[in-house]
Design a protein around this motif. Structure first.
Motif, PDB file in Angstrom:
ATOM      1  N   VAL A  24       0.834  -1.203   0.000  1.00  0.00           N
ATOM      2  CA  VAL A  24       0.000   0.000   0.000  1.00  0.00           C
ATOM      3  C   VAL A  24       0.870   1.255   0.000  1.00  0.00           C
ATOM      4  N   LEU A  25       1.903   1.243   0.838  1.00  0.00           N
ATOM      5  CA  LEU A  25       2.783   2.410   0.908  1.00  0.00           C
ATOM      6  C   LEU A  25       3.538   2.631  -0.393  1.00  0.00           C
ATOM      7  N   ARG A  26       3.908   1.551  -1.052  1.00  0.00           N
ATOM      8  CA  ARG A  26       4.657   1.689  -2.300  1.00  0.00           C
ATOM      9  C   ARG A  26       3.805   2.262  -3.437  1.00  0.00           C
ATOM     10  N   GLN A  27       2.475   2.198  -3.301  1.00  0.00           N
ATOM     11  CA  GLN A  27       1.629   2.883  -4.270  1.00  0.00           C
ATOM     12  C   GLN A  27       1.841   4.395  -4.210  1.00  0.00           C
ATOM     13  N   LEU A  28       2.209   4.874  -3.033  1.00  0.00           N
ATOM     14  CA  LEU A  28       2.369   6.310  -2.797  1.00  0.00           C
ATOM     15  C   LEU A  28       3.826   6.751  -2.796  1.00  0.00           C
ATOM     16  N   LEU A  29       4.707   5.847  -2.374  1.00  0.00           N
ATOM     17  CA  LEU A  29       6.123   6.176  -2.175  1.00  0.00           C
ATOM     18  C   LEU A  29       6.977   5.233  -3.010  1.00  0.00           C
ATOM     19  N   PRO A  30       7.308   5.606  -4.248  1.00  0.00           N
ATOM     20  CA  PRO A  30       8.054   4.714  -5.147  1.00  0.00           C
ATOM     21  C   PRO A  30       9.376   4.259  -4.548  1.00  0.00           C
ATOM     22  N   VAL A  31       9.739   3.020  -4.805  1.00  0.00           N
ATOM     23  CA  VAL A  31      10.943   2.449  -4.232  1.00  0.00           C
ATOM     24  C   VAL A  31      12.196   3.189  -4.671  1.00  0.00           C
ATOM     25  N   ALA A  32      12.160   3.823  -5.849  1.00  0.00           N
ATOM     26  CA  ALA A  32      13.336   4.553  -6.339  1.00  0.00           C
ATOM     27  C   ALA A  32      13.552   5.859  -5.585  1.00  0.00           C
ATOM     28  N   ASP A  33      12.498   6.361  -4.919  1.00  0.00           N
ATOM     29  CA  ASP A  33      12.587   7.674  -4.289  1.00  0.00           C
ATOM     30  C   ASP A  33      12.518   7.651  -2.766  1.00  0.00           C
TER      31      ASP A  33
END
Length: 496
Positions: free
Chosen positions: A80-89
């Motif tokens: 869910v968090l990765r939908q908002l916070l991309p892993v690259a950033d």
């Protein structure tokens, strides 16, 4: 209402030491159901907190901007968090059951220089060095030198250098890379140039108190701070202890108290040949936050105690282009209550207190006597001979808040058996290197919370020259750098 700051001391004889990974998996794999549209990332996190009993820690300024939608049906929290916070950033980790969100940054720019007075060519100590429009920065040391770490995302912002009595200096990070020395221009402001002259100092102090809620932050602030303690015996360094800490600064209205949390620290102890006594400061980082004389009105600002002080105006000065009243204070005659003497600066337009520099007078030191000392050996007599304090505030987005504080305390120590005498000097500095609004539903602690009876030196590990990574700190002055170098060299020689 007398307070002692960071000066409860122990004098003791020298003769007298894979869970997080499991926690992260359990929290980040928790099944989450959420449905929310057209909301900020912070609002979405707030809903996650409310509906799932979660704890987050993050700087709201680093979150993605704009409106987002988030829908999930029993999906892992990490997904869910990765939908908002991309892993690259963004980096997401769990410490002490708290979800930490950090932005992944490119390698920062590191710059160094010395600040000197343009006219007399003397170093300018304790000047602020900040990034324009941001809370990130540091201060110069007693030699006027500084190191500053500038994030890549802020390289288009100027660096501002300011100090009381000087014209503010502005320079781009790219230009600062090629500069070793910066000359600050002194300014003078004559009393006759001030259009409105106050009736008396007490009137200005009353206006200061009535404008606290207008001038100072009324929302909790999370401050990254750098803290350093040094102890000298007869002029020679005995040790240095320093740390990056977080301070949860409570609003300037209300009764909430500030909290300090340890992040990482290091120490270096010198001159182990001194075998008589060892000085330890109890509650150092905790007590230095109590130096906030706006949050915790000290006697010279408190209407209940004004009658024991004598106030007078001195020559106004200019700070960042604005006039500041200089008010000096001292005890009145025939007053036996412990008092301070010193001065403070109040902005002539907003009536915000900018800085206070004060100390205990000799009579107060005699009155207080051994109340400064928490514990000492039976064969040692200890007497406080100096106690000086300084607190400075800064303005961010139209509101003032705590910026830096300093304590400087000296003791005369006498061994009753051999009559040897020593002078111990303890200096503590704290500066805010970054500040932002504390997230609405975040949790502070409990891990690492520093309390009044904690011994700071017991929290930290050995000295490591590369320890600070990308944190902004106060550059050690030349005397301390030499002591550190000699101590490192001596340790290396012993290990060979």
């Amino acid at each position: 209402m007398f307070k002692k700051y960071g000066i409860l001391l122990w004098l003791i004889c020298l003769l007298v030491p894979g869970v997080y990974a499991q926690e992260a998996i359990s929290v980040l794999q928790r099944p989450i159901t959420i449905s929310i549209d057209s909301s900020s990332v912070e609002d979405i996190i707030d809903q996650l907190v409310l509906e799932n009993d979660l704890y987050f820690s993050y700087n709201p300024q680093i979150l993605p901007q704009g409106l987002y939608s988030c829908h999930a049906d029993k999906k892992p929290l990490k997904s869910v968090l990765r939908q908002l916070l991309p892993v690259a950033d963004y980096q997401i980790e769990v410490i002490d059951n708290q979800i930490i969100i950090k932005r992944i940054e490119k390698a920062p720019l590191r710059v160094s220089a010395q600040i000197i007075d343009r006219d007399n060519h003397e170093p300018v100590p304790y000047a602020s060095v900040t990034i324009d429009g941001q809370s990130i920065g540091t201060i110069t040391n007693s030699d006027g030198r500084f190191d500053l770490v500038i994030p890549q995302r802020l390289l288009d912002h100027d660096v501002l250098i300011g100090c009381l009595g000087y014209v503010e200096y502005r320079i781009t990070p790219d230009s600062l890379k090629n500069v070793n020395q910066i000359n600050l221009k002194p300014v003078s402001y004559h009393l006759r140039e001030v259009r409105v002259k106050p009736v008396d100092p007490e009137e200005i102090i009353a206006r200061f108190r009535s404008h606290i809620v207008d001038n100072y932050t009324l929302t909790p602030q999370l401050m990254t701070t750098f803290y350093r303690e040094t102890v000298r015996q007869d002029g020679k360094y005995m040790g240095m202890w320093e740390a990056v800490m977080e301070m949860l600064k409570s609003p300037y209205r209300g009764v909430g108290s500030d909290k300090v949390r340890f992040i990482k620290g290091r120490k270096s102890e010198f001159n182990r040949s001194y075998k008589d006594v060892k000085l330890k400061i109890q509650g150092g980082p905790y007590y230095i936050t109590k130096l906030d004389v706006v949050k915790n009105l000290e006697s010279f600002l408190d209407p209940q105690y004004e009658q024991i002080y004598r106030y007078k105006f001195e020559q106004p000065i200019v700070y960042n282009g604005r006039v500041a009243w200089v008010i000096r204070f001292s005890r009145k005659e025939r007053v036996d209550y412990p008092c301070f003497n010193g001065y403070f600066l109040i902005d002539a337009e907003s009536y915000a207190l900018i800085m206070a520099d004060f100390s205990l007078d000799n009579k107060s030191l005699k009155i207080l006597g051994e109340s400064f000392i928490k514990k000492q050996p039976h064969n040692v007599k200890t007497q406080p001979i100096r106690a000086e304090y300084k607190i400075t505030y800064r303005e961010l987005n139209g509101k003032w808040s705590f910026y830096m504080a300093r304590t400087d305390v000296q003791f005369r120590v006498r061994n009753k058996e051999n009559h040897q005498r020593s002078i111990f000097r303890s200096v503590s500095d704290m500066v805010v290197t970054q500040q932002y609004r504390f997230p609405r539903r975040a949790r502070f602690g409990p891990s690492g919370i520093f309390r009044s009876n904690d011994i700071f030196t017991d929290f930290i590990g050995d000295y490591d020259p590369q320890f600070w990574e990308n944190y902004n700190v106060i550059k050690p002055d030349e005397d301390l750098r030499n002591a550190l170098k000699q101590n490192v060299d001596s340790t290396e020689n012993k290990n060979q």
